[in-house]
Design a protein around this motif. Structure first.
Motif, PDB file in Angstrom:
ATOM      1  N   ALA A 236       0.836  -1.209   0.000  1.00  0.00           N
ATOM      2  CA  ALA A 236       0.000   0.000   0.000  1.00  0.00           C
ATOM      3  C   ALA A 236       0.867   1.253   0.000  1.00  0.00           C
ATOM      4  O   ALA A 236       0.566   2.223  -0.706  1.00  0.00           O
ATOM      5  N   LYS A 237       1.952   1.242   0.769  1.00  0.00           N
ATOM      6  CA  LYS A 237       2.848   2.405   0.836  1.00  0.00           C
ATOM      7  C   LYS A 237       3.481   2.688  -0.529  1.00  0.00           C
ATOM      8  O   LYS A 237       3.554   3.837  -0.966  1.00  0.00           O
ATOM      9  N   ALA A 238       3.929   1.637  -1.220  1.00  0.00           N
ATOM     10  CA  ALA A 238       4.538   1.802  -2.542  1.00  0.00           C
ATOM     11  C   ALA A 238       3.503   2.310  -3.552  1.00  0.00           C
ATOM     12  O   ALA A 238       3.789   3.221  -4.338  1.00  0.00           O
ATOM     13  N   LEU A 239       2.297   1.747  -3.510  1.00  0.00           N
ATOM     14  CA  LEU A 239       1.240   2.204  -4.414  1.00  0.00           C
ATOM     15  C   LEU A 239       0.842   3.641  -4.110  1.00  0.00           C
ATOM     16  O   LEU A 239       0.591   4.430  -5.023  1.00  0.00           O
ATOM     17  N   PHE A 240       0.797   3.988  -2.833  1.00  0.00           N
ATOM     18  CA  PHE A 240       0.430   5.347  -2.435  1.00  0.00           C
ATOM     19  C   PHE A 240       1.451   6.355  -2.970  1.00  0.00           C
ATOM     20  O   PHE A 240       1.081   7.420  -3.477  1.00  0.00           O
ATOM     21  N   ALA A 241       2.727   6.031  -2.891  1.00  0.00           N
ATOM     22  CA  ALA A 241       3.766   6.919  -3.422  1.00  0.00           C
ATOM     23  C   ALA A 241       3.572   7.128  -4.927  1.00  0.00           C
ATOM     24  O   ALA A 241       3.693   8.253  -5.431  1.00  0.00           O
ATOM     25  N   GLU A 242       3.259   6.054  -5.653  1.00  0.00           N
ATOM     26  CA  GLU A 242       2.988   6.169  -7.092  1.00  0.00           C
ATOM     27  C   GLU A 242       1.727   6.980  -7.358  1.00  0.00           C
ATOM     28  O   GLU A 242       1.683   7.790  -8.276  1.00  0.00           O
ATOM     29  N   LEU A 243       0.704   6.775  -6.542  1.00  0.00           N
ATOM     30  CA  LEU A 243      -0.537   7.522  -6.695  1.00  0.00           C
ATOM     31  C   LEU A 243      -0.294   9.017  -6.529  1.00  0.00           C
ATOM     32  O   LEU A 243      -0.817   9.822  -7.294  1.00  0.00           O
ATOM     33  N   LEU A 244       0.521   9.382  -5.546  1.00  0.00           N
ATOM     34  CA  LEU A 244       0.820  10.802  -5.331  1.00  0.00           C
ATOM     35  C   LEU A 244       1.518  11.419  -6.541  1.00  0.00           C
ATOM     36  O   LEU A 244       1.248  12.561  -6.906  1.00  0.00           O
ATOM     37  N   LYS A 245       2.402  10.661  -7.174  1.00  0.00           N
ATOM     38  CA  LYS A 245       3.069  11.156  -8.389  1.00  0.00           C
ATOM     39  C   LYS A 245       2.054  11.376  -9.515  1.00  0.00           C
ATOM     40  O   LYS A 245       2.078  12.402 -10.196  1.00  0.00           O
ATOM     41  N   LEU A 246       1.183  10.399  -9.707  1.00  0.00           N
ATOM     42  CA  LEU A 246       0.171  10.523 -10.752  1.00  0.00           C
ATOM     43  C   LEU A 246      -0.811  11.645 -10.438  1.00  0.00           C
ATOM     44  O   LEU A 246      -1.236  12.375 -11.341  1.00  0.00           O
ATOM     45  N   GLN A 247      -1.137  11.797  -9.179  1.00  0.00           N
ATOM     46  CA  GLN A 247      -2.049  12.862  -8.772  1.00  0.00           C
ATOM     47  C   GLN A 247      -1.462  14.225  -9.145  1.00  0.00           C
ATOM     48  O   GLN A 247      -2.170  15.099  -9.656  1.00  0.00           O
ATOM     49  N   LYS A 248      -0.171  14.385  -8.930  1.00  0.00           N
ATOM     50  CA  LYS A 248       0.493  15.644  -9.295  1.00  0.00           C
ATOM     51  C   LYS A 248       0.471  15.846 -10.812  1.00  0.00           C
ATOM     52  O   LYS A 248       0.184  16.939 -11.292  1.00  0.00           O
ATOM     53  N   GLN A 249       0.752  14.785 -11.566  1.00  0.00           N
ATOM     54  CA  GLN A 249       0.722  14.875 -13.029  1.00  0.00           C
ATOM     55  C   GLN A 249      -0.660  15.261 -13.547  1.00  0.00           C
ATOM     56  O   GLN A 249      -0.785  15.945 -14.560  1.00  0.00           O
ATOM     57  N   MET A 250      -1.695  14.808 -12.846  1.00  0.00           N
ATOM     58  CA  MET A 250      -3.074  15.083 -13.259  1.00  0.00           C
ATOM     59  C   MET A 250      -3.609  16.405 -12.697  1.00  0.00           C
ATOM     60  O   MET A 250      -4.778  16.720 -12.875  1.00  0.00           O
ATOM     61  N   ASP A 251      -2.751  17.155 -12.017  1.00  0.00           N
ATOM     62  CA  ASP A 251      -3.162  18.422 -11.392  1.00  0.00           C
ATOM     63  C   ASP A 251      -4.321  18.241 -10.416  1.00  0.00           C
ATOM     64  O   ASP A 251      -5.204  19.083 -10.306  1.00  0.00           O
ATOM     65  N   ASP A 252      -4.309  17.137  -9.716  1.00  0.00           N
ATOM     66  CA  ASP A 252      -5.344  16.824  -8.730  1.00  0.00           C
ATOM     67  C   ASP A 252      -4.909  17.408  -7.388  1.00  0.00           C
ATOM     68  O   ASP A 252      -3.865  17.057  -6.856  1.00  0.00           O
ATOM     69  N   THR A 253      -5.707  18.283  -6.836  1.00  0.00           N
ATOM     70  CA  THR A 253      -5.317  19.026  -5.631  1.00  0.00           C
ATOM     71  C   THR A 253      -5.874  18.441  -4.328  1.00  0.00           C
ATOM     72  O   THR A 253      -5.657  19.014  -3.261  1.00  0.00           O
ATOM     73  N   VAL A 254      -6.571  17.322  -4.377  1.00  0.00           N
ATOM     74  CA  VAL A 254      -7.069  16.708  -3.147  1.00  0.00           C
ATOM     75  C   VAL A 254      -5.880  16.234  -2.323  1.00  0.00           C
ATOM     76  O   VAL A 254      -5.047  15.467  -2.799  1.00  0.00           O
ATOM     77  N   ASP A 255      -5.773  16.721  -1.083  1.00  0.00           N
ATOM     78  CA  ASP A 255      -4.650  16.368  -0.217  1.00  0.00           C
ATOM     79  C   ASP A 255      -4.907  15.020   0.449  1.00  0.00           C
ATOM     80  O   ASP A 255      -5.807  14.876   1.258  1.00  0.00           O
ATOM     81  N   LEU A 256      -4.111  14.055   0.086  1.00  0.00           N
ATOM     82  CA  LEU A 256      -4.220  12.720   0.665  1.00  0.00           C
ATOM     83  C   LEU A 256      -3.170  12.466   1.738  1.00  0.00           C
ATOM     84  O   LEU A 256      -3.290  11.521   2.504  1.00  0.00           O
ATOM     85  N   THR A 257      -2.147  13.303   1.795  1.00  0.00           N
ATOM     86  CA  THR A 257      -1.015  13.051   2.684  1.00  0.00           C
ATOM     87  C   THR A 257      -1.334  13.250   4.159  1.00  0.00           C
ATOM     88  O   THR A 257      -0.675  12.670   5.007  1.00  0.00           O
ATOM     89  N   GLU A 258      -2.342  14.051   4.469  1.00  0.00           N
ATOM     90  CA  GLU A 258      -2.704  14.237   5.874  1.00  0.00           C
ATOM     91  C   GLU A 258      -3.521  13.050   6.396  1.00  0.00           C
ATOM     92  O   GLU A 258      -3.555  12.799   7.587  1.00  0.00           O
ATOM     93  N   THR A 259      -4.157  12.330   5.503  1.00  0.00           N
ATOM     94  CA  THR A 259      -5.034  11.231   5.894  1.00  0.00           C
ATOM     95  C   THR A 259      -4.351   9.875   5.841  1.00  0.00           C
ATOM     96  O   THR A 259      -4.604   9.018   6.660  1.00  0.00           O
ATOM     97  N   PHE A 260      -3.466   9.660   4.852  1.00  0.00           N
ATOM     98  CA  PHE A 260      -2.891   8.345   4.627  1.00  0.00           C
ATOM     99  C   PHE A 260      -1.358   8.393   4.686  1.00  0.00           C
ATOM    100  O   PHE A 260      -0.747   9.337   4.190  1.00  0.00           O
TER     101      PHE A 260
END
Length: 170
Positions: free
Chosen positions: A143-167
């Motif tokens: 989950a940690k490895a997938l989450f790190a990849e998700l954060l990269k993709l989220q940035k590429q997609m200009d997605d501003t929902v903050d997931l780092t405070e929750t997960f």
């Protein structure tokens, strides 16, 4: 001929109705291509985006794909020139859900209710057994490895929902 559809309705899978989720019954859609240069009876199981259809049609027509198009033609997959179009597939629904599918796993995040689900899509294609429930450190590492990849993709997609405070998955 390219046959596809909008995303599915869930029709009761996971107790849900409608399109408002990122489980596979709602986000995986049929996609079939037949025609010149497309091998008969070839099946490709790698995840792709529905938006890949547009660059594929341009590619088949011999038209250059404009630089602003973010998605990729499926022809290199179809012709066996590569085995996948993307390292991971990113999913989002409003500010309520995020997902990443990579290497046979799917991580689903629900930031509003602070819930995460992890599925091994090879062993559990129906997404019924959450690996984060009682499966210890190995599931957390995945989950940690997938989450790190998700954060990269989220940035590429200009997605501003903050997931780092929750997960964190530490």
């Amino acid at each position: 001929i390219i046959f596809t559809a909008d995303q599915g309705l869930a029709i009761g899978h996971h107790g849900l109705m409608g399109k408002q989720n990122l489980f596979d019954p709602s986000v995986r859609v049929p996609l079939m291509i037949v025609g010149p240069g497309v091998p008969k009876d070839k099946r490709i199981d790698t995840p792709v985006y529905l938006q890949d259809v547009m660059p594929t049609t341009l590619d088949l027509a011999g038209v250059e794909i404009p630089p602003h198009v973010e998605f990729r033609s499926l022809m290199p997959l179809i012709q066996g020139k590569r085995d996948r179009n993307y390292d991971a597939i990113y999913g989002a629904y409003l500010n309520l859900q995020r997902s990443i599918t990579k290497d046979g796993y799917k991580l689903l995040l629900y930031p509003k209710c602070k819930k995460a689900l992890l599925f091994d899509l090879k062993k559990d294609p129906q997404e019924m057994h959450d690996l984060l429930e009682g499966n210890g450190p190995a599931a957390r590492r995945t989950a940690k490895a997938l989450f790190a990849e998700l954060l990269k993709l989220q940035k590429q997609m200009d997605d501003t929902v903050d997931l780092t405070e929750t997960f964190s998955f530490s």
